[in-house]
Design a protein around this motif. Structure first.
Motif, PDB file in Angstrom:
ATOM      1  N   PHE A   2       1.757  18.957   3.945  1.00  0.00           N
ATOM      2  CA  PHE A   2       1.971  17.602   3.447  1.00  0.00           C
ATOM      3  C   PHE A   2       0.661  16.858   3.186  1.00  0.00           C
ATOM      4  CE2 PHE A   2       5.822  18.925   5.469  1.00  0.00           C
ATOM      5  CZ  PHE A   2       6.824  18.427   4.646  1.00  0.00           C
ATOM      6  N   SER A   3      -0.444  17.588   3.150  1.00  0.00           N
ATOM      7  CA  SER A   3      -1.704  16.966   2.734  1.00  0.00           C
ATOM      8  C   SER A   3      -1.642  16.700   1.232  1.00  0.00           C
ATOM      9  CB  SER A   3      -2.881  17.880   3.069  1.00  0.00           C
ATOM     10  OG  SER A   3      -2.749  19.134   2.416  1.00  0.00           O
ATOM     11  N   ILE A   4      -2.386  15.729   0.764  1.00  0.00           N
ATOM     12  CA  ILE A   4      -2.316  15.375  -0.648  1.00  0.00           C
ATOM     13  C   ILE A   4      -3.465  16.024  -1.421  1.00  0.00           C
ATOM     14  CG2 ILE A   4      -1.044  13.249  -0.256  1.00  0.00           C
ATOM     15  CD1 ILE A   4      -3.607  11.702  -0.537  1.00  0.00           C
ATOM     16  N   HIS A  25       8.165   9.213 -11.639  1.00  0.00           N
ATOM     17  CA  HIS A  25       8.098  10.670 -11.775  1.00  0.00           C
ATOM     18  C   HIS A  25       7.874  11.257 -10.388  1.00  0.00           C
ATOM     19  CE1 HIS A  25       3.748  10.505 -11.083  1.00  0.00           C
ATOM     20  NE2 HIS A  25       3.685   9.535 -11.987  1.00  0.00           N
ATOM     21  N   ALA A  26       8.079  12.553 -10.283  1.00  0.00           N
ATOM     22  CA  ALA A  26       7.985  13.210  -8.981  1.00  0.00           C
ATOM     23  C   ALA A  26       6.641  13.883  -8.745  1.00  0.00           C
ATOM     24  CB  ALA A  26       9.106  14.239  -8.842  1.00  0.00           C
ATOM     25  N   ASN A  27       5.651  13.590  -9.557  1.00  0.00           N
ATOM     26  CA  ASN A  27       4.338  14.228  -9.398  1.00  0.00           C
ATOM     27  C   ASN A  27       3.546  13.517  -8.301  1.00  0.00           C
ATOM     28  OD1 ASN A  27       4.884  16.008 -11.527  1.00  0.00           O
ATOM     29  ND2 ASN A  27       4.265  14.470 -13.035  1.00  0.00           N
ATOM     30  N   HIS A  28       4.001  13.708  -7.088  1.00  0.00           N
ATOM     31  CA  HIS A  28       3.445  12.979  -5.945  1.00  0.00           C
ATOM     32  C   HIS A  28       2.103  13.516  -5.486  1.00  0.00           C
ATOM     33  CE1 HIS A  28       5.202  16.460  -4.022  1.00  0.00           C
ATOM     34  NE2 HIS A  28       6.399  16.097  -4.461  1.00  0.00           N
ATOM     35  N   GLY A  29       1.811  14.758  -5.796  1.00  0.00           N
ATOM     36  CA  GLY A  29       0.526  15.321  -5.398  1.00  0.00           C
ATOM     37  C   GLY A  29       0.469  15.779  -3.952  1.00  0.00           C
ATOM     38  N   VAL A  30       1.610  15.801  -3.262  1.00  0.00           N
ATOM     39  CA  VAL A  30       1.639  16.420  -1.936  1.00  0.00           C
ATOM     40  C   VAL A  30       1.624  17.926  -2.153  1.00  0.00           C
ATOM     41  CG1 VAL A  30       2.977  16.737   0.176  1.00  0.00           C
ATOM     42  CG2 VAL A  30       2.863  14.485  -0.896  1.00  0.00           C
ATOM     43  N   GLY A  44       0.775  -1.229   0.000  1.00  0.00           N
ATOM     44  CA  GLY A  44       0.000   0.000   0.000  1.00  0.00           C
ATOM     45  C   GLY A  44       0.803   1.274   0.000  1.00  0.00           C
ATOM     46  N   ASN A  45       2.138   1.189  -0.116  1.00  0.00           N
ATOM     47  CA  ASN A  45       2.971   2.392  -0.183  1.00  0.00           C
ATOM     48  C   ASN A  45       2.946   2.973  -1.588  1.00  0.00           C
ATOM     49  OD1 ASN A  45       4.117   2.053   2.565  1.00  0.00           O
ATOM     50  ND2 ASN A  45       5.090   0.244   1.654  1.00  0.00           N
ATOM     51  N   THR A  46       3.226   4.269  -1.687  1.00  0.00           N
ATOM     52  CA  THR A  46       3.429   4.881  -3.005  1.00  0.00           C
ATOM     53  C   THR A  46       4.838   5.460  -3.025  1.00  0.00           C
ATOM     54  OG1 THR A  46       2.388   6.929  -2.200  1.00  0.00           O
ATOM     55  CG2 THR A  46       1.016   5.420  -3.478  1.00  0.00           C
ATOM     56  N   TYR A  47       5.609   5.004  -4.005  1.00  0.00           N
ATOM     57  CA  TYR A  47       6.988   5.441  -4.179  1.00  0.00           C
ATOM     58  C   TYR A  47       7.058   6.350  -5.401  1.00  0.00           C
ATOM     59  CZ  TYR A  47       8.264   1.527  -1.079  1.00  0.00           C
ATOM     60  OH  TYR A  47       8.384   0.646  -0.027  1.00  0.00           O
ATOM     61  N   PHE A  48       7.664   7.533  -5.206  1.00  0.00           N
ATOM     62  CA  PHE A  48       7.806   8.482  -6.312  1.00  0.00           C
ATOM     63  C   PHE A  48       9.284   8.783  -6.519  1.00  0.00           C
ATOM     64  CE2 PHE A  48       3.683   9.273  -4.388  1.00  0.00           C
ATOM     65  CZ  PHE A  48       2.836   9.317  -5.482  1.00  0.00           C
ATOM     66  N   CYS A  49       9.746   8.709  -7.757  1.00  0.00           N
ATOM     67  CA  CYS A  49      11.129   9.031  -8.082  1.00  0.00           C
ATOM     68  C   CYS A  49      11.280  10.554  -8.097  1.00  0.00           C
ATOM     69  CB  CYS A  49      11.499   8.444  -9.441  1.00  0.00           C
ATOM     70  SG  CYS A  49      13.213   8.773  -9.918  1.00  0.00           S
ATOM     71  N   ARG A  50      12.098  11.077  -7.215  1.00  0.00           N
ATOM     72  CA  ARG A  50      12.196  12.534  -7.093  1.00  0.00           C
ATOM     73  C   ARG A  50      13.230  13.126  -8.049  1.00  0.00           C
ATOM     74  NH1 ARG A  50      15.263  13.734  -1.291  1.00  0.00           N
ATOM     75  NH2 ARG A  50      17.329  13.032  -1.935  1.00  0.00           N
ATOM     76  N   THR A  51      14.163  12.298  -8.559  1.00  0.00           N
ATOM     77  CA  THR A  51      15.145  12.765  -9.531  1.00  0.00           C
ATOM     78  C   THR A  51      15.271  11.727 -10.641  1.00  0.00           C
ATOM     79  OG1 THR A  51      16.950  11.715  -8.319  1.00  0.00           O
ATOM     80  CG2 THR A  51      16.479  14.018  -7.801  1.00  0.00           C
ATOM     81  N   LYS A  52      15.858  12.114 -11.746  1.00  0.00           N
ATOM     82  CA  LYS A  52      16.094  11.168 -12.834  1.00  0.00           C
ATOM     83  C   LYS A  52      17.386  10.421 -12.552  1.00  0.00           C
ATOM     84  CE  LYS A  52      13.605  13.828 -16.325  1.00  0.00           C
ATOM     85  NZ  LYS A  52      13.674  14.510 -17.644  1.00  0.00           N
ATOM     86  N   SER A  53      17.256   9.354 -11.786  1.00  0.00           N
ATOM     87  CA  SER A  53      18.416   8.593 -11.360  1.00  0.00           C
ATOM     88  C   SER A  53      18.305   7.147 -11.827  1.00  0.00           C
ATOM     89  CB  SER A  53      18.536   8.630  -9.833  1.00  0.00           C
ATOM     90  OG  SER A  53      19.517   7.735  -9.373  1.00  0.00           O
TER      91      SER A  53
END
Length: 569
Positions: free
Chosen positions: A509-511, A496-501, A463-472
């Motif tokens: 830090f609400s989404i 991608h870094a479009n986490h929606g926070v 149930g976690n959501t992982y977002f890549c914050r940089t192009k690594s």
């Protein structure tokens, strides 16, 4: 009707029996504790105080170490109170005769200090504090940094004192740390060197021995409120005490802010500001910060903690404190069941913001906001559990979640929000057994890679959501590597870094409504977790859609909590 009258009569008699005992630092000897004729010493007031009484301090500086001699009662605590301008100072006043000591370099000075600066009873390794007007100075430990290069030096370092006092530590030298000190036991002196070469004899240095400023030991329901405590080995030391409280205090330049030690039972620390106020910045990652860490840990072996809980009876409430510019935030070691650590604001921590390090039986760590720490939440080989960590936000730290050492203990880490480079770190965790009973559930990780450290990837991940914050390249590499080691996950990964926070930079830090974390979490009802009703929407992260960012370090008037002396019942 008679019962109501009896109740009112009882309340009136209690109110009439309670008294305020006054203390003023500039009072003359021979006072009686009245407002017109206050005591000159705090201990005089505490010695007189009975259950329900308040010892009220006037503004001023009190060079005392005091002890509560008797217990308060349920709803009738004994209180030591005052404004922030009432300051208990743990420093020892003595004649300082500073002389240059060329053997330690051109900037080194030394002076004799009283014997109580290093009593033989102090544990690991123990010595007093050295404080300049700029702040608390890093202290080297003589047994680890010898006077000459020798095989007898600590195996983990090749450092030796004269070189450190001359050149400083690491690449930054003395530019970041600015000053070093060391107590020499045989000579009974302290050596101090400032990188800027200042004349130490004109610095008006402060020295504090390893003795608590306020001791609560063997007595119950004692309260310390409002005052400032500075230059202390332990500002408030609580042992063998039920229901004692530290609230609304300010603690500066101290080794430990509040110690909840052996035998302490359901005590409370709340609404306090605690800062080590060191001579260097405690923000990990800025140039020179690692040199400060090694100076503390390898050269001195100090673990200075804002709030430390050690081998107590547990049940403590630690909430709404502001802990900043310190070595460590909140730490527990040993058996401390049923802790409730929540709504604390923790910032600029050189080591660990939150460090569960005990048995963790039914301990809850929730709704804490941790920023700029070396490690936000280090789960240090907990012994039993279950431990619950939920609703926390970690932002701009070097690490957030660290599994430290393998264990079969049970831990639930759910509905947190993190933006560290590694979503989860394994430090000193062996591949087998790893941490098979850790459950990472419904968190938001904005990261560069899935994990760091060892390949002990056998926790539950759902149930976690992982977002890549940089192009690594490390993003996909660590995901693929984890799968090759048998890592099983039902979480979602977004490259991608479009986490929606909503707004990391502004602390919201609400989404958002369109966040990929909306309704992305797993059904956690089978786990019977505390606090889960807040996350009924199954949004991942610490702050679900439609709810505001939780507040920390709230005011006393904004929080519904039992008055001091009425917990536990």
């Amino acid at each position: 009707m008679k019962k109501n009258l009896l109740f009112v009569s009882t309340l009136m008699s209690l109110a009439l029996s309670a008294q305020t005992i006054y203390v003023a630092s500039d009072a003359k000897d021979g006072g009686d504790g009245s407002k017109a004729n206050p005591f000159a010493k705090i201990q005089q007031g505490l010695d007189k105080a009975m259950p329900g009484d308040t010892v009220e301090l006037a503004p001023g500086v009190y060079y005392e170490r005091v002890k509560f001699p008797r217990s308060g009662e349920y709803k009738k605590p004994i209180r030591l109170n005052g404004p922030r301008t009432a300051i208990i100072d743990g420093a020892v006043k003595f004649e300082q005769k500073w002389k240059k000591i060329p053997a330690y370099g051109p900037n080194a000075w030394h002076t004799k200090v009283p014997a109580i600066f290093f009593p033989s009873t102090v544990r690991n390794p123990g010595c007093g504090l050295v404080i300049a007007k700029d702040g608390l100075i890093i202290q080297l430990f003589e047994k680890r940094v010898k006077d000459t290069k020798s095989k007898k030096n600590d195996k983990r370092t090749t450092w030796y004192a004269p070189a450190l006092m001359t050149k400083g530590i690491g690449k930054s030298g003395m530019k970041f740390i600015k000053a070093l000190a060391m107590y020499r036991k045989k000579q009974s002196d302290v050596v101090v060197a400032f990188g800027d070469g200042r004349d130490v004899s004109k610095e008006n240095m402060e020295f504090a021995p390893p003795i608590p400023s306020i001791t609560i030991n063997g007595v119950d329901r004692c309260v310390v409120s409002g005052i400032t405590i500075r230059h202390s080995y332990r500002a408030v030391d609580i042992q063998n005490s039920v229901g004692s409280v530290v609230e609304g205090c300010r603690v500066l330049r101290s080794d430990r802010g509040v110690e909840l030690g052996s035998g302490s039972d359901r005590c409370t620390v709340r609404f306090c500001e605690i800062s080590m106020d060191s001579i260097f910045r405690c923000t990990p990652g800025i140039p020179g910060s690692w040199d400060a860490w090694t100076g503390h840990k390898r050269g001195g072996y100090w673990d200075r903690i804002a709030i430390n809980i050690s081998n107590s009876k547990g049940g403590h409430q630690v909430h709404d404190n502001y802990l900043h510019n310190h070595w460590g935030g909140v730490q527990d070691t040993g058996d401390n069941p049923n802790l409730n650590v929540h709504h604390n604001r923790i910032d600029e921590i050189e080591d660990d913001g939150l460090e569960p390090n005990g048995s963790e039986k039914n301990c809850q760590w929730h709704h804490n906001y941790v920023t700029r720490s070396r490690c936000g939440f280090r789960i240090k080989g907990i012994q039993a559990g279950p431990m619950y960590a939920y609703g926390n936000v970690f932002f701009n730290s070097k690490e957030d979640f660290r599994n430290f050492r393998e264990t079969k203990a049970v831990a639930f880490i759910y509905h947190n929000t993190s933006n560290a480079a590694n979503a989860v770190n394994n430090n000193k965790v062996k591949t087998a057994p790893g941490v098979p009973n850790y459950h990472y559930l419904n968190n938001i990780f904005v990261c560069d890679k899935l994990y760091g450290g060892t390949n002990a990837l056998n926790w539950t991940d759902s149930g976690n959501t992982y977002f890549c914050r940089t192009k690594s390249d490390l993003w996909q590499q660590t995901i693929d590597k984890a799968k090759s080691f048998g890592f099983k996950s039902t979480s979602k990964f977004f490259d991608h870094a479009n986490h929606g926070v909503k707004d990391f930079a502004k602390g919201d830090f609400s989404i958002a409504e369109n966040s990929p974390a909306r309704n992305a979490g797993a059904d956690l009802s089978k786990y019977n977790l505390p606090g889960i009703e807040e996350f009924s929407s199954r949004d991942a992260g610490a702050v679900p859609y439609g709810k505001p960012m939780f507040e920390t370090f709230r005011s006393k008037s904004a929080v519904k909590c039992p008055p001091a002396g009425s917990f536990p019942k």
